[in-house]
Design a protein around this motif. Structure first.
Motif, PDB file in Angstrom:
ATOM      1  N   ASP A  14     -26.730  38.784  93.992  1.00 54.84           N
ATOM      2  CA  ASP A  14     -25.567  38.856  94.881  1.00 54.84           C
ATOM      3  C   ASP A  14     -24.736  40.128  94.695  1.00 54.84           C
ATOM      4  OD1 ASP A  14     -24.388  37.908  97.122  1.00 54.84           O
ATOM      5  OD2 ASP A  14     -22.981  36.570  96.110  1.00 54.84           O
ATOM      6  N   ASP A  28     -27.191  30.183  90.140  1.00 61.52           N
ATOM      7  CA  ASP A  28     -28.348  30.823  90.812  1.00 61.52           C
ATOM      8  C   ASP A  28     -29.361  31.281  89.776  1.00 61.52           C
ATOM      9  OD1 ASP A  28     -27.107  30.679  93.307  1.00 61.52           O
ATOM     10  OD2 ASP A  28     -26.238  32.693  93.146  1.00 61.52           O
ATOM     11  N   ASP A  83     -19.847  29.674 103.155  1.00 57.25           N
ATOM     12  CA  ASP A  83     -20.550  28.705 102.293  1.00 57.25           C
ATOM     13  C   ASP A  83     -20.014  27.299 102.552  1.00 57.25           C
ATOM     14  OD1 ASP A  83     -22.062  30.634 101.044  1.00 57.25           O
ATOM     15  OD2 ASP A  83     -20.801  30.777  99.257  1.00 57.25           O
ATOM     16  N   LEU A 107     -27.548  24.154  98.716  1.00 57.95           N
ATOM     17  CA  LEU A 107     -27.402  25.527  99.213  1.00 57.95           C
ATOM     18  C   LEU A 107     -27.786  26.523  98.115  1.00 57.95           C
ATOM     19  CD1 LEU A 107     -26.635  27.381 101.521  1.00 57.95           C
ATOM     20  CD2 LEU A 107     -24.249  27.247 100.786  1.00 57.95           C
ATOM     21  N   GLY A 157     -20.853  36.939  90.376  1.00 60.76           N
ATOM     22  CA  GLY A 157     -21.119  37.329  91.754  1.00 60.76           C
ATOM     23  C   GLY A 157     -19.793  37.641  92.427  1.00 60.76           C
ATOM     24  N   ILE A 158     -19.565  37.003  93.574  1.00 60.89           N
ATOM     25  CA  ILE A 158     -18.342  37.325  94.319  1.00 60.89           C
ATOM     26  C   ILE A 158     -17.099  36.649  93.718  1.00 60.89           C
ATOM     27  CG2 ILE A 158     -19.533  37.801  96.502  1.00 60.89           C
ATOM     28  CD1 ILE A 158     -18.769  35.017  97.478  1.00 60.89           C
ATOM     29  N   GLY A 159     -17.283  35.894  92.631  1.00 55.88           N
ATOM     30  CA  GLY A 159     -16.123  35.204  92.035  1.00 55.88           C
ATOM     31  C   GLY A 159     -15.372  36.031  91.007  1.00 55.88           C
ATOM     32  N   ASN A 164     -12.718  38.027  89.425  1.00 52.95           N
ATOM     33  CA  ASN A 164     -11.368  38.245  89.953  1.00 52.95           C
ATOM     34  C   ASN A 164     -10.408  38.873  88.956  1.00 52.95           C
ATOM     35  OD1 ASN A 164     -10.814  36.125  88.225  1.00 52.95           O
ATOM     36  ND2 ASN A 164     -10.922  34.579  89.866  1.00 52.95           N
ATOM     37  N   ARG A 165     -10.911  39.234  87.786  1.00 54.31           N
ATOM     38  CA  ARG A 165     -10.066  39.944  86.813  1.00 54.31           C
ATOM     39  C   ARG A 165     -10.972  40.764  85.895  1.00 54.31           C
ATOM     40  NH1 ARG A 165     -10.292  34.522  85.994  1.00 54.31           N
ATOM     41  NH2 ARG A 165     -10.868  33.735  83.936  1.00 54.31           N
ATOM     42  N   PRO A 166     -10.364  41.687  85.147  1.00 52.36           N
ATOM     43  CA  PRO A 166     -11.213  42.557  84.316  1.00 52.36           C
ATOM     44  C   PRO A 166     -12.039  41.756  83.311  1.00 52.36           C
ATOM     45  CG  PRO A 166      -8.960  43.367  84.393  1.00 52.36           C
ATOM     46  CD  PRO A 166      -8.943  42.034  85.059  1.00 52.36           C
ATOM     47  N   LYS A 200     -14.750  27.183  81.698  1.00 53.33           N
ATOM     48  CA  LYS A 200     -14.723  26.442  82.983  1.00 53.33           C
ATOM     49  C   LYS A 200     -16.052  26.538  83.706  1.00 53.33           C
ATOM     50  CE  LYS A 200     -11.667  27.544  85.960  1.00 53.33           C
ATOM     51  NZ  LYS A 200     -10.596  28.305  86.576  1.00 53.33           N
ATOM     52  N   TYR A 222     -18.305  33.364  78.904  1.00 51.33           N
ATOM     53  CA  TYR A 222     -17.057  34.126  79.008  1.00 51.33           C
ATOM     54  C   TYR A 222     -15.856  33.238  79.313  1.00 51.33           C
ATOM     55  CZ  TYR A 222     -18.686  34.054  83.892  1.00 51.33           C
ATOM     56  OH  TYR A 222     -19.163  33.665  85.112  1.00 51.33           O
ATOM     57  N   ASN A 266     -21.123  29.833  89.764  1.00 50.56           N
ATOM     58  CA  ASN A 266     -22.266  29.623  90.661  1.00 50.56           C
ATOM     59  C   ASN A 266     -23.272  30.764  90.630  1.00 50.56           C
ATOM     60  OD1 ASN A 266     -21.423  27.126  91.347  1.00 50.56           O
ATOM     61  ND2 ASN A 266     -20.270  27.795  93.153  1.00 50.56           N
ATOM     62  N   ASN A 267     -22.830  31.966  90.299  1.00 48.80           N
ATOM     63  CA  ASN A 267     -23.804  33.044  90.145  1.00 48.80           C
ATOM     64  C   ASN A 267     -24.735  32.698  88.974  1.00 48.80           C
ATOM     65  OD1 ASN A 267     -24.275  36.302  89.191  1.00 48.80           O
ATOM     66  ND2 ASN A 267     -24.405  35.828  91.366  1.00 48.80           N
TER      67      ASN A 267
HETATM   68  N1  LIG Z   1     -20.704  28.660  97.117  1.00 51.37           N
HETATM   69  C1  LIG Z   1     -21.997  28.448  97.399  1.00 51.37           C
HETATM   70  O1  LIG Z   1     -22.325  27.439  97.913  1.00 51.37           O
HETATM   71  C2  LIG Z   1     -22.988  29.438  97.023  1.00 51.37           C
HETATM   72  C3  LIG Z   1     -22.695  30.403  96.072  1.00 51.37           C
HETATM   73  N2  LIG Z   1     -23.627  31.221  95.605  1.00 51.37           N
HETATM   74  C4  LIG Z   1     -23.400  32.018  94.426  1.00 51.37           C
HETATM   75  O2  LIG Z   1     -22.121  31.780  93.902  1.00 51.37           O
HETATM   76  C5  LIG Z   1     -21.485  32.990  93.547  1.00 51.37           C
HETATM   77  C6  LIG Z   1     -20.016  32.812  93.492  1.00 51.37           C
HETATM   78  O3  LIG Z   1     -19.820  31.836  92.522  1.00 51.37           O
HETATM   79  P1  LIG Z   1     -18.404  31.511  91.877  1.00 51.37           P
HETATM   80  O4  LIG Z   1     -17.394  31.422  92.949  1.00 51.37           O
HETATM   81  O5  LIG Z   1     -18.596  30.344  91.004  1.00 51.37           O
HETATM   82  O6  LIG Z   1     -18.097  32.831  91.057  1.00 51.37           O
HETATM   83  P2  LIG Z   1     -18.933  33.679  89.994  1.00 51.37           P
HETATM   84  O7  LIG Z   1     -19.120  35.033  90.548  1.00 51.37           O
HETATM   85  O8  LIG Z   1     -20.142  32.951  89.523  1.00 51.37           O
HETATM   86  O9  LIG Z   1     -17.894  33.781  88.777  1.00 51.37           O
HETATM   87  C7  LIG Z   1     -17.633  32.632  88.000  1.00 51.37           C
HETATM   88  C8  LIG Z   1     -16.209  32.385  87.695  1.00 51.37           C
HETATM   89  O10 LIG Z   1     -15.750  33.231  86.671  1.00 51.37           O
HETATM   90  C9  LIG Z   1     -14.330  33.260  86.637  1.00 51.37           C
HETATM   91  N3  LIG Z   1     -13.957  34.630  86.388  1.00 51.37           N
HETATM   92  C10 LIG Z   1     -13.740  35.618  87.295  1.00 51.37           C
HETATM   93  N4  LIG Z   1     -13.523  36.788  86.685  1.00 51.37           N
HETATM   94  C11 LIG Z   1     -13.620  36.531  85.351  1.00 51.37           C
HETATM   95  C12 LIG Z   1     -13.498  37.329  84.198  1.00 51.37           C
HETATM   96  N5  LIG Z   1     -13.250  38.636  84.284  1.00 51.37           N
HETATM   97  N6  LIG Z   1     -13.672  36.758  83.012  1.00 51.37           N
HETATM   98  C13 LIG Z   1     -13.934  35.447  82.903  1.00 51.37           C
HETATM   99  N7  LIG Z   1     -14.043  34.623  83.956  1.00 51.37           N
HETATM  100  C14 LIG Z   1     -13.896  35.161  85.169  1.00 51.37           C
HETATM  101  C15 LIG Z   1     -13.879  32.767  87.981  1.00 51.37           C
HETATM  102  O11 LIG Z   1     -13.273  31.515  87.823  1.00 51.37           O
HETATM  103  P3  LIG Z   1     -11.731  31.321  87.444  1.00 51.37           P
HETATM  104  O12 LIG Z   1     -11.680  31.332  85.933  1.00 51.37           O
HETATM  105  O13 LIG Z   1     -10.956  32.460  88.045  1.00 51.37           O
HETATM  106  O14 LIG Z   1     -11.367  30.004  88.000  1.00 51.37           O
HETATM  107  C16 LIG Z   1     -15.190  32.647  88.761  1.00 51.37           C
HETATM  108  O15 LIG Z   1     -15.187  31.631  89.717  1.00 51.37           O
HETATM  109  C17 LIG Z   1     -21.996  33.951  94.576  1.00 51.37           C
HETATM  110  O16 LIG Z   1     -21.855  35.279  94.205  1.00 51.37           O
HETATM  111  C18 LIG Z   1     -23.444  33.523  94.678  1.00 51.37           C
HETATM  112  O17 LIG Z   1     -24.188  34.123  93.636  1.00 51.37           O
HETATM  113  C19 LIG Z   1     -25.010  31.055  96.050  1.00 51.37           C
HETATM  114  O18 LIG Z   1     -25.592  30.107  95.208  1.00 51.37           O
HETATM  115  C20 LIG Z   1     -25.083  30.616  97.481  1.00 51.37           C
HETATM  116  C21 LIG Z   1     -24.347  29.350  97.662  1.00 51.37           C
END
Ligand SMILES: NC(=O)C1=CN([C@@H]2O[C@H](COP(=O)(O)OP(=O)(O)OC[C@H]3O[C@@H](n4cnc5c(N)ncnc54)[C@H](OP(=O)(O)O)[C@@H]3O)[C@@H](O)[C@H]2O)[C@@H](O)CC1
Ligand SMILES: Nc1ncnc2c1ncn2[C@@H]1O[C@H](COP(=O)(O)OP(=O)(O)O)[C@@H](O)[C@H]1O
Ligand SMILES: [K+]
Length: 510
Positions: free
Chosen positions: A160, A62, A13, A27, A131-133, A135-137, A87, A84, A58-59
Motif C-alpha cells: 500500500d 495484509d 473501504d 476485504l 499503510g495509510i494509517g 499519523n505521527r512520527p 493497539k 510499535y 490493518n497493513n
Molecule cells: N480498511 C480496510 O478494510 C482495508 C485496509 N487495508 C489496509 O489497511 C491499511 C490501513 O490500516 P490501518 O488504518 O489499520 O493503519 P496502518 O497503516 O496499518 O497503521 C496502524 C496503526 O498505527 C497507529 N499509528 C500511526 N502512526 C503511528 C506511529 N508513528 N507509531 C505508532 N503507531 C502509529 C495508528 O493507530 P492509532 O494509534 O493512531 O490509533 C494506525 O491505525 C491500508 O494501508 C491497507 O494496507 C487493506 O487490507 C484493504 C482493506
C-alpha cells in the motif's frame, strides 16, 4: 484515473464493506490475495528467504494474510510483528491466529533494536508495517528498523505505501521511510508517488483494483487525476472529412537566436506534425535559411536583427503564439517580448527563455492572456516562483501562482504535472530517454498545435503532454532510451495518435 486522498480511500473501504455486505476481514483477504497472486506469479515457487515485517494495524493484517498464502504455497517465510503499539486491529489479531494454523513458527516479535533480525541482500522483504494509517512520527527504534531494512540492499516490496511515508509529507533523513523496489498500492495511487523527491522510496508502482464500491469512486469528486490512455482518448477531437487547413489553425512560433535556431525548428516541426493547419516561424535573420530548409512546410518571417529578436512585427492573425525557445534574454529581446504581450491578446504558450524573461520582469506576468500555458522545467520554475521547501510546497506555490495569474503551468519532469487553479493532472507517459536536449521544445510545439486546432488550452496541455510522452515510449521500444533524440519525437508524434485507439492485447498497467 482519479487520485483519491487517504481519507476518501478509508471511506471507500467502509462504504464497500456496507454495500457489498462483506466483513473488513474479507476485504483484507481479497486485497492481500491479489498481492499474493502478483508476488507468486513473479517468484514462481522460488525458494528464496522471504521476511515479512508486519505492523499491528490493518497493513500488518495484509502482511499476515500474504504470509499465510505464501506458506500454504510452500515458500520459506519468516513473519515478524513490529510491536510499535499495544493497539492491535481486529483483523490483525484474527489473521495472527490464522497464520499460526499453517506454520509452527509463530511470528516473532520485534520490540526494540535488540530484536532486529539480520537481513541479507538475498532476502525478499515484504514491508507491511504501516499503510495509510500512519499519523505521527515513528518512534526512534522503529525509524532505526526502517533504516536497518533499507541498508540491507534486499529486494523490498511495500504494501500500500512504503512504511514511514506520510501521504502529505516528504520522507527525509529525519523522517525515514522504506525505500521499496516495488510498491503495490490498493485501488488508487497516492499523489506523493508521482513527486520526484519520493521516487527513490516508491520504486516501480503497481496499482491493484481491490473492487472498492464503484459508485462511491465514481461520485466522489477529486482534484487530482492520473492521465493514462483511457483519459487521453476522451480528449481527442476527430478530424472532419471535409476539413481544410484553415480548420486547424495558424500557429506562430517565435524564438531562436544565433546558435539556437535548432530549438524553434524542432518546435515548428512538432507543431506541424501534431496537426496544425499552418505554421509561421518568426526568428532573427540568421535563422532564415536554416528554417526554410529544415522545416520547408513552415513560412518564415525574420527580425531586422541578425542574431537575436529585437522587434517582433508580423502582418498575420495567428490562432496561437508560442514564444521563447532559444530566444535568449537580452535587453532587446525582453523589450520585443514586452511589446508582443502588450499588442496581442492571442492564446499563448510560453517556454524556456520566455519564462526566464517573465522571471526577471515579473510585472510582465500580468500582461499574459488568461489561460496562457507556461511549460517550465524545474530550473525555470524555480526562477519563476522562487525556491520551495519540498515537492508539496512546490505544488502549493504553483497552485497559488496559477490562481493569482489565471495561468496553466506545466511542471515538466518524469511525471509532468499540469496545474490549473487547485486541479492537478499527472501524466503517466514518458521515459528517461526523453531527458535529451530539445525534447521540451518539441512539447511546446505539440501543445501549441493542439491550441491551434481549437483544443481548450488546458486540454491542449494535458493531452499534449500525454502524446509527447507516449511518442517517447513508443520510440524507446524501437530505438532504446539512449538512441532517442528530440527530432525523433517531433517526427513521430503521429504514432501516439495511432496508438490512442489501437486495441491492446492486454489491459494497460500503470
Ligand atoms: N480498511 C480496510 O478494510 C482495508 C485496509 N487495508 C489496509 O489497511 C491499511 C490501513 O490500516 P490501518 O488504518 O489499520 O493503519 P496502518 O497503516 O496499518 O497503521 C496502524 C496503526 O498505527 C497507529 N499509528 C500511526 N502512526 C503511528 C506511529 N508513528 N507509531 C505508532 N503507531 C502509529 C495508528 O493507530 P492509532 O494509534 O493512531 O490509533 C494506525 O491505525 C491500508 O494501508 C491497507 O494496507 C487493506 O487490507 C484493504 C482493506
Ligand atoms: N525521465 C523522464 N521521464 C519522462 N519524461 C521526461 C523524463 N526526462 C525528461 N522528460 C520530458 O522531456 C522534456 C524535457 O524538457 P526540457 O527539460 O525543457 O528539455 P529541453 O530544454 O532540452 O528542451 C519534458 O517534457 C519532460 O517531461
Ligand atoms: K507498508
Amino acid at each position: 484515473m482519479k487520485i483519491f486522498d487517504i481519507e476518501q480511500l478509508a471511506k471507500a473501504d467502509k462504504v464497500t464493506i456496507e454495500k457489498q455486505e462483506i466483513s473488513s476481514t474479507e476485504l483484507m483477504e481479497r486485497a492481500a490475495t491479489l498481492v499474493f497472486n502478483d508476488i507468486h506469479s513473479k517468484l514462481n515457487g522460488a525458494q528464496i528467504p522471504i521476511k515479512i515485517f508486519c505492523g499491528i494495524g490493518n497493513n500488518g493484517g495484509d502482511g499476515l494474510v500474504i504470509g499465510r498464502l505464501l506458506l500454504e504455497h510452500g515458500y520459506q517465510v519468516i513473519a515478524y510483528v513490529v510491536n510499535y503499539s499495544n493497539k492491535r486491529s481486529q483483523d490483525f489479531l484474527l489473521n495472527y491466529d490464522r497464520i499460526k494454523e499453517v506454520s509452527n513458527n509463530w511470528p516473532s516479535s520485534i520490540k526494540g533494536e535488540d530484536d532486529f533480525p539480520e537481513i541479507s541482500e538475498k532476502d525478499f522483504i515484504i514491508d507491511a508495517m504501516f499503510g495509510i494509517g500512519l499519523n505521527r512520527p515513528l518512534e526512534d527504534w522503529v525509524g532505526k528498523l526502517v533504516r536497518h531494512i533499507n541498508r540491507s540492499k534486499a529486494f523490498i516490496v511495500a504494501i500500500d505505501m512504503p512504511s514511514g511515508m506520510f501521504a502529505d509529507k516528504m520522507p527525509n533523513e529525519k523522517r525515514p521511510a522504506i525505500k521499496a523496489n516495488v510498491t503495490i498500492t490498493f485501488q488508487s495511487p497516492k499523489l506523493i508517488f508521482f513527486l520526484p523527491q519520493a521516487a527513490e522510496y516508491i520504486g516501480d508502482l503497481q496499482v491493484i483494483d481491490i473492487g472498492l464500491d464503484r459508485e462511491y469512486l465514481a461520485k466522489t469528486a477529486v482534484n487530482k487525476q492520473l492521465i493514462n490512455k483511457p483519459e487521453a482518448q476522451l480528449l481527442y477531437k476527430p478530424r472532419i472529412n471535409f476539413a481544410h487547413k484553415g480548420d486547424y489553425g495558424h500557429a506562430l512560433i517565435i524564438g531562436g537566436s544565433y546558435g539556437k535556431i535548432g530549438s524553434i525548428s524542432l518546435t515548428a516541426k512538432a507543431t506541424l506534425k501534431t496537426g496544425a493547419g499552418m505554421v509561421t516561424i518568426f526568428s532573427p535573420k540568421c535563422g532564415y535559411q536554416i528554417l526554410q530548409s529544415t522545416v520547408p512546410e513552415a513560412m518564415v518571417l525574420t527580425d531586422e536583427n541578425e542574431e537575436t529578436l529585437s522587434n517582433i512585427e508580423f502582418d498575420l492573425s495567428p490562432d496561437v503564439i508560442c514564444f521563447g525557445m532559444g530566444a535568449g534574454t537580452s535587453k532587446e529581446t525582453t523589450a520585443a517580448f514586452k511589446d508582443l504581450l502588450i499588442n496581442t491578446k492571442k492564446p499563448m504558450v510560453i517556454d524556456a527563455d520566455g519564462i526566464n524573461i517573465l522571471s526577471k520582469e515579473k510585472e510582465l506576468i500580468k500582461e499574459l492572456p488568461e489561460n496562457t500555458v507556461l511549460t517550465p522545467h524545474p530550473g525555470e520554475l524555480e526562477r519563476l516562483i522562487g525556491k520551495w521547501k519540498d515537492d508539496f510546497d512546490k505544488l502549493y506555490k504553483v497552485k497559488k501562482f496559477s490562481k493569482e495569474h489565471k495561468l496553466i503551468v506545466v511542471i515538466k519532469g518524469a511525471h509532468t504535472i499540469i496545474v490549473f487553479n487547485d486541479d492537478l493532472y499527472i501524466n503517466n507517459t514518458g521515459n528517461p530517454g526523453m531527458a535529451t536536449a530539445g525534447s521540451g521544445d518539441v512539447l511546446s510545439g505539440v501543445i501549441t498545435s493542439l491550441i491551434s486546432q481549437k483544443y481548450e488550452p488546458l486540454i491542449a496541455a494535458v493531452f499534449g503532454v500525454y502524446l509527447h510522452g507516449k511518442t517517447g515510449d513508443i520510440l524507446a521500444e524501437e530505438m532504446s532510451y539512449e538512441g532517442l533524440i528530440a527530432g525523433d519525437i517531433a517526427d513521430n508524434i503521429g504514432k501516439s495518435f495511432l496508438d490512442l485507439f489501437k486495441k491492446e492485447m492486454q489491459s494497460e498497467g500503470n
